[in-house]
Design an enzyme around this catalytic site. Structure first.
Site, PDB file in Angstrom:
ATOM      1  N   CYS A 123       0.822  -1.222   0.000  1.00 21.28           N
ATOM      2  CA  CYS A 123       0.000   0.000   0.000  1.00 21.28           C
ATOM      3  C   CYS A 123       0.850   1.263   0.000  1.00 21.28           C
ATOM      4  O   CYS A 123       0.331   2.356  -0.211  1.00 21.28           O
ATOM      5  CB  CYS A 123      -0.923   0.029   1.211  1.00 21.28           C
ATOM      6  SG  CYS A 123      -2.093  -1.318   1.265  1.00 21.28           S
ATOM      7  N   HIS A 169      -2.554   7.180   4.643  1.00 18.25           N
ATOM      8  CA  HIS A 169      -3.084   6.018   3.924  1.00 18.25           C
ATOM      9  C   HIS A 169      -4.450   5.678   4.504  1.00 18.25           C
ATOM     10  O   HIS A 169      -4.624   5.623   5.720  1.00 18.25           O
ATOM     11  CB  HIS A 169      -2.111   4.844   4.071  1.00 18.25           C
ATOM     12  CG  HIS A 169      -2.653   3.554   3.527  1.00 18.25           C
ATOM     13  ND1 HIS A 169      -3.301   3.465   2.317  1.00 18.25           N
ATOM     14  CD2 HIS A 169      -2.646   2.287   4.042  1.00 18.25           C
ATOM     15  CE1 HIS A 169      -3.665   2.217   2.100  1.00 18.25           C
ATOM     16  NE2 HIS A 169      -3.282   1.483   3.135  1.00 18.25           N
ATOM     17  N   ASN A 175      -9.935   0.447   1.838  1.00 23.63           N
ATOM     18  CA  ASN A 175      -8.492   0.537   1.607  1.00 23.63           C
ATOM     19  C   ASN A 175      -8.207   0.154   0.152  1.00 23.63           C
ATOM     20  O   ASN A 175      -8.321  -1.012  -0.216  1.00 23.63           O
ATOM     21  CB  ASN A 175      -7.781  -0.403   2.581  1.00 23.63           C
ATOM     22  CG  ASN A 175      -6.268  -0.402   2.422  1.00 23.63           C
ATOM     23  OD1 ASN A 175      -5.741   0.127   1.444  1.00 23.63           O
ATOM     24  ND2 ASN A 175      -5.587  -1.005   3.361  1.00 23.63           N
TER      25      ASN A 175
END
Ligand code: UT7
Length: 332
Positions: A119, A252, A282
């Site tokens: 990520c 994030h 996400n």
């Protein structure tokens, strides 16, 4: 790795995103696995996410994002000489998604490669592109971050299924006459890799590989809350800034609890923190550009705004980028 910009001003001059049309709500997920809207909202802050259609692969959602970023920058595809695509869900291992995108978008002069950093991929890719531009190797770069994690999730595993969504974003990086990137902090800890991993997806043999994401949620949560704060504090100190200087905090978008913890510990007030995990879940490498786009739509990315982006994810990896936002600052 930590470093300050070397005086060469490189900024973001174009931004674009794209998400699949299909919205998947928590209530719909509760009909697939043993979960509930209440549990998901309370533990993660996520209310819905976008899910790619069966025939949609990464480049199908990255391409419109890239086109939007180019149009936003007013740059012709043929003028891009570097394309980095951060993803853990490329269409296939090779040809790389970046090579496919460069061809489809019409970038015959571009070096193109995929970047794997979980990520954190988008932040890593920004640092890579910055380095190429600052050294003079590249003149104009397109950085793409996106994932279709729905394709590598076990749709029977409630512990991962409820967290992720699909989406992509892209930015154009060019020399600018003011503002630009101030520095980057990037790190990796393979020792913690098995807390969030995809065994059976590469050349290592596993007896029973199913190529689905596996995660120890509690361990990743502990890592995330620690590293988001550490990385942000490191880059601010390196660049001689304080948390009070930050105008826009783009963490994030993994989990609202992680974001709240990190913002609180850092001392960033909620009005400076961008949150859209409720709508997208996400999206891995798509998360930071999607949040940047929301911040801009809300009028937060004014010229000169100090923007702190911090990512973390599989690897385990983490990274922060500090940038003074530039509007209309391109050097011709
Ligand atoms: O980019 C990084 C990507 N990864 C992450 O960001 C993950 C970080 N971790 C987290 O966000 C959290 O750890 C989770 C949201 C995954 C889980 O929240 P938690 O508060 O750490 O819950 P838990 O794992 O401690 O589980 C609590 C309970 C368990 O039941 P028991 O053992 O208490 O009876 C789980 O079985 O919740 C249960 N559970 C669920 N219940 C309903 C786990 N997943 C679910 C679910 N729906 N989806």
């Amino acid at each position: 790795m930590i470093g300050r910009a070397n005086g060469v001003r490189i900024g973001i001059t174009g931004l674009g995103t794209h998400v699949p049309e299909r919205v998947l709500t928590n209530d719909e997920l509760a009909r697939i696995v043993d979960t509930s809207d209440e549990w998901i909202v309370e533990r993660t802050g996520i209310r819905e996410r976008r899910i790619a259609a069966k025939e949609e692969a990464l480049t199908d959602i990255a391409r419109p994002a890239a086109k939007a970023a180019l149009a936003d920058a007013g740059v012709e595809p043929g003028d891009i000489d570097l394309l980095i695509c951060a993803t853990v869900t490329p269409d296939m291992m090779f040809p790389t998604s970046s090579a496919l995108l460069a061809d489809e978008l019409g970038m015959p002069k571009a070096a193109a490669y995929d970047l794997l950093a979980g990520c954190t991929g988008f932040v890593y890719a920004l640092a890579q592109a910055y380095g190429m531009l600052a050294s003079g190797l590249s003149r104009r770069a397109l950085v793409v971050g996106g994932d279709v994690l729905s394709k590598i999730l076990d749709w029977d595993d409630r512990s991962t299924l409820v967290l992720f969504g699909d989406g992509a974003g892209a930015v154009v990086l060019e020399p600018v006459d003011h503002g630009g990137f101030l520095g980057f902090e990037l790190g990796a800890d393979g020792g913690g890799g098995e807390t969030l991993w995809l065994p059976g997806s590469g050349s290592r043999h596993f007896d029973d590989p199913d190529a689905f994401v596996k995660m120890n949620g509690r361990e990743v949560f502990k890592f995330a809350t620690r590293i988001m704060v550490y990385s942000a504090e490191q880059i601010l100190a390196e660049c001689g800034r304080t948390v009070d200087d930050v105008d826009v905090y783009i963490p994030h978008q993994a989990n609202k609890r992680i974001i709240d913890y990190a913002a609180d510990k850092l001392g960033v007030p909620p009005e400076k923190t961008v949150v859209n995990v409720d709508r997208y879940g996400n999206t891995s490498s798509g998360s930071i550009p999607l949040a940047l786009t929301d911040a801009r739509a809300e009028g937060r990315l004014r010229d000169g705004a100090l923007v702190l982006m911090t990512g973390m994810g599989a690897g385990l990896t983490w990274g922060s980028a500090l940038v003074e936002w530039t509007t209309n600052g391109r050097r011709s």
